[in-house]
Design a protein around this motif. Structure first.
Motif, PDB file in Angstrom:
ATOM      1  N   HIS A  21      55.624 -41.497  61.214  1.00 44.82           N
ATOM      2  CA  HIS A  21      54.514 -40.556  61.391  1.00 44.82           C
ATOM      3  C   HIS A  21      54.914 -39.184  60.882  1.00 44.82           C
ATOM      4  N   SER A  22      53.946 -38.436  60.410  1.00 46.58           N
ATOM      5  CA  SER A  22      54.237 -37.118  59.850  1.00 46.58           C
ATOM      6  C   SER A  22      53.233 -36.082  60.319  1.00 46.58           C
ATOM      7  N   ASP A 122      58.698 -43.964  64.997  1.00 51.79           N
ATOM      8  CA  ASP A 122      58.399 -44.375  66.371  1.00 51.79           C
ATOM      9  C   ASP A 122      59.182 -45.610  66.796  1.00 51.79           C
ATOM     10  N   GLU A 123      59.988 -46.195  65.895  1.00 48.84           N
ATOM     11  CA  GLU A 123      60.833 -47.318  66.271  1.00 48.84           C
ATOM     12  C   GLU A 123      62.252 -46.874  66.589  1.00 48.84           C
ATOM     13  N   THR A 124      62.800 -45.997  65.744  1.00 48.00           N
ATOM     14  CA  THR A 124      64.182 -45.532  65.944  1.00 48.00           C
ATOM     15  C   THR A 124      64.237 -44.180  66.645  1.00 48.00           C
ATOM     16  N   PRO A 183      58.378 -32.410  66.427  1.00 49.98           N
ATOM     17  CA  PRO A 183      58.196 -33.825  66.781  1.00 49.98           C
ATOM     18  C   PRO A 183      57.422 -34.023  68.084  1.00 49.98           C
ATOM     19  N   ASP A 184      57.599 -33.111  69.055  1.00 48.22           N
ATOM     20  CA  ASP A 184      56.859 -33.236  70.314  1.00 48.22           C
ATOM     21  C   ASP A 184      55.359 -33.111  70.070  1.00 48.22           C
ATOM     22  N   TRP A 185      54.960 -32.140  69.245  1.00 51.32           N
ATOM     23  CA  TRP A 185      53.547 -31.986  68.927  1.00 51.32           C
ATOM     24  C   TRP A 185      53.041 -33.186  68.127  1.00 51.32           C
ATOM     25  N   LEU A 186      53.850 -33.682  67.215  1.00 53.05           N
ATOM     26  CA  LEU A 186      53.455 -34.844  66.429  1.00 53.05           C
ATOM     27  C   LEU A 186      53.196 -36.046  67.327  1.00 53.05           C
ATOM     28  N   VAL A 190      49.639 -38.036  67.672  1.00 48.99           N
ATOM     29  CA  VAL A 190      49.567 -39.478  67.407  1.00 48.99           C
ATOM     30  C   VAL A 190      48.942 -40.199  68.586  1.00 48.99           C
ATOM     31  N   GLU A 191      49.276 -39.776  69.798  1.00 45.19           N
ATOM     32  CA  GLU A 191      48.690 -40.376  70.990  1.00 45.19           C
ATOM     33  C   GLU A 191      47.198 -40.074  71.072  1.00 45.19           C
ATOM     34  N   PHE A 192      46.799 -38.815  70.737  1.00 46.77           N
ATOM     35  CA  PHE A 192      45.386 -38.451  70.737  1.00 46.77           C
ATOM     36  C   PHE A 192      44.592 -39.356  69.791  1.00 46.77           C
ATOM     37  N   GLY A 193      45.118 -39.567  68.589  1.00 49.70           N
ATOM     38  CA  GLY A 193      44.359 -40.277  67.565  1.00 49.70           C
ATOM     39  C   GLY A 193      44.817 -41.689  67.306  1.00 49.70           C
ATOM     40  N   ARG A 194      45.472 -42.294  68.287  1.00 47.34           N
ATOM     41  CA  ARG A 194      46.075 -43.609  68.059  1.00 47.34           C
ATOM     42  C   ARG A 194      45.063 -44.634  67.545  1.00 47.34           C
ATOM     43  N   SER A 195      43.867 -44.676  68.116  1.00 49.43           N
ATOM     44  CA  SER A 195      42.897 -45.694  67.718  1.00 49.43           C
ATOM     45  C   SER A 195      42.497 -45.548  66.254  1.00 49.43           C
ATOM     46  N   SER A 196      42.440 -44.303  65.769  1.00 50.38           N
ATOM     47  CA  SER A 196      42.083 -44.075  64.369  1.00 50.38           C
ATOM     48  C   SER A 196      43.286 -44.214  63.457  1.00 50.38           C
ATOM     49  N   LEU A 197      44.418 -43.665  63.873  1.00 51.50           N
ATOM     50  CA  LEU A 197      45.613 -43.684  63.038  1.00 51.50           C
ATOM     51  C   LEU A 197      46.146 -45.090  62.832  1.00 51.50           C
TER      52      LEU A 197
END
Length: 367
Positions: A21-22, A122-124, A183-186, A190-197
């Motif tokens: 994620h970026s 998000d894996e490592t 990274p914390d904000w990222l 990602v959590e906010f837009g998980r369904s779209s991302l």
């Protein structure tokens, strides 16, 4: 990597795997560029635009519905971001003049850009940060997180590089921002837009041809996201000659469509089975359609006034879809402003102190 002169490159296909994620922020200050705002802030999560500010509207606005979730925690967030961006607009306006003077390019059209952000696996859970400034499409200063130093690609930037490198307090802030805060904000976005991302929709792929002498069009529609590619290949080799690729266009339902044409004039009958159209979605999913005359949809008539084999009605519908998509794409291109987001970043400048604003570092704090 060189910075581009315009924001269109933000629409390109990302090179990272889907689990990377970026979070990226782009600032563009323009001097004497017609029909373009003098200042634009653009921000993206996984290459999806999430906020936009420019000097014409002077408003920071969300560009994804899920970005409004941030106001549940901070109701004044967008108003505060507007004020911060407006302050940066004034700073960049002065900085572009200073860079022009340093490079002895005071006349003509000029653009100063700043790009920064971070990546997160998000894996490592590995993170990485990046930060660079550019002038007229060429790198001016580049931050190296591993060595915690600035790189000066041009001689005119060496003076600033040494000054920034020697400010140990700020270098510590930089490292903390890119390894922790960003990274914390990222992760939050990602959590906010998980369904779209995380949404992945494969398209329906059709073969279309207006007349027997026309190029053959491979048309893919209904895919999501727009990070995709469509191409012809012969056997296992991608074709580049006799191929014309169209742009990715939006559909009315939020999905996307695109097409790629193949010139059939030199194609032998016995070679038809060796050709196929391949749709590739970011992340590795593919749809392949082998070239078969029986699958070609067309709306041209035979000598007896009827239609040849193939789904004539489907061809008409597909043609209308193509036309509709082109019109929608044109409307989007004409009406859609450069889009973006930003973290709270400002130049420390003081016109009364006599200090060079271009030698001042960005202060990065969480939004």
């Amino acid at each position: 990597m060189q910075l581009f002169l315009a924001l269109c490159f933000l629409l390109g296909i990302p090179s990272g795997a889907p689990e990377i994620h970026s979070l990226k922020y782009f600032y563009t200050a323009a001097s004497n560029v017609p029909n373009f705002p003098e200042f634009v802030v653009v921000g993206l999560v996984d290459d999806y635009t999430i906020l936009h500010y420019d000097s014409n509207t002077r408003r920071a606005v969300p560009k994804q519905d899920w970005m409004n979730k941030i106001t549940e925690e901070d109701p004044s967030y967008w108003e505060r971001q507007t004020q911060i961006d407006f302050g940066d607009q004034q700073t960049f306006k002065g900085n572009i003049e200073i860079v022009k003077q340093r490079l002895n390019q005071t006349g003509g059209l000029h653009i100063v850009q700043w790009m920064y952000g971070c990546e997160w696996d998000d894996e490592t859970d590995e993170v990485n940060g990046f930060d660079q400034y550019g002038f007229d499409g060429e790198d001016f200063l580049v931050y190296d997180l591993k060595t915690e130093t600035w790189i000066a690609p041009v001689q005119q930037a060496v003076r600033t590089k040494h000054k920034w490198d020697n400010d140990k307090v700020e270098m510590t802030r930089y490292k903390h921002y890119y390894t922790t805060e960003c990274p914390d904000w990222l992760k939050k976005y990602v959590e906010f837009g998980r369904s779209s991302l995380m949404r992945k929709d494969l398209p329906s792929v059709s073969l279309l041809q207006k007349t027997p002498s026309s190029p053959l069009t491979c048309h893919a529609t209904g895919f999501y996201p727009d990070r995709a590619d469509l191409f012809w290949k012969k056997d296992e080799e991608e074709l580049h000659e006799d191929v014309v690729k169209g742009e990715i266009l939006p559909n009315h339902d939020g999905s996307f469509q695109m097409s790629v044409d193949l010139d059939l004039s030199g194609l032998k009958d016995e070679d038809w089975g060796r050709y196929s159209c391949v749709f590739h979605l970011a992340g590795g999913q593919e749809v392949s359609k082998r070239l078969d005359k029986r699958d070609i949809r067309t709306n041209w008539k035979t000598n007896d006034g009827g239609f040849p084999t193939g789904a004539a009605a489907g061809g008409v519908v597909a043609a209308l879809l193509l036309l509709t998509g082109c019109i929608m794409g044109l409307i989007v291109c004409l009406k859609k402003p450069p889009q973006g987001f930003r973290a709270t970043n400002t130049f420390e400048t003081s016109s009364s102190s006599g200090e060079d604003p271009a030698e001042k570092k960005m202060l990065k704090t969480s939004s």
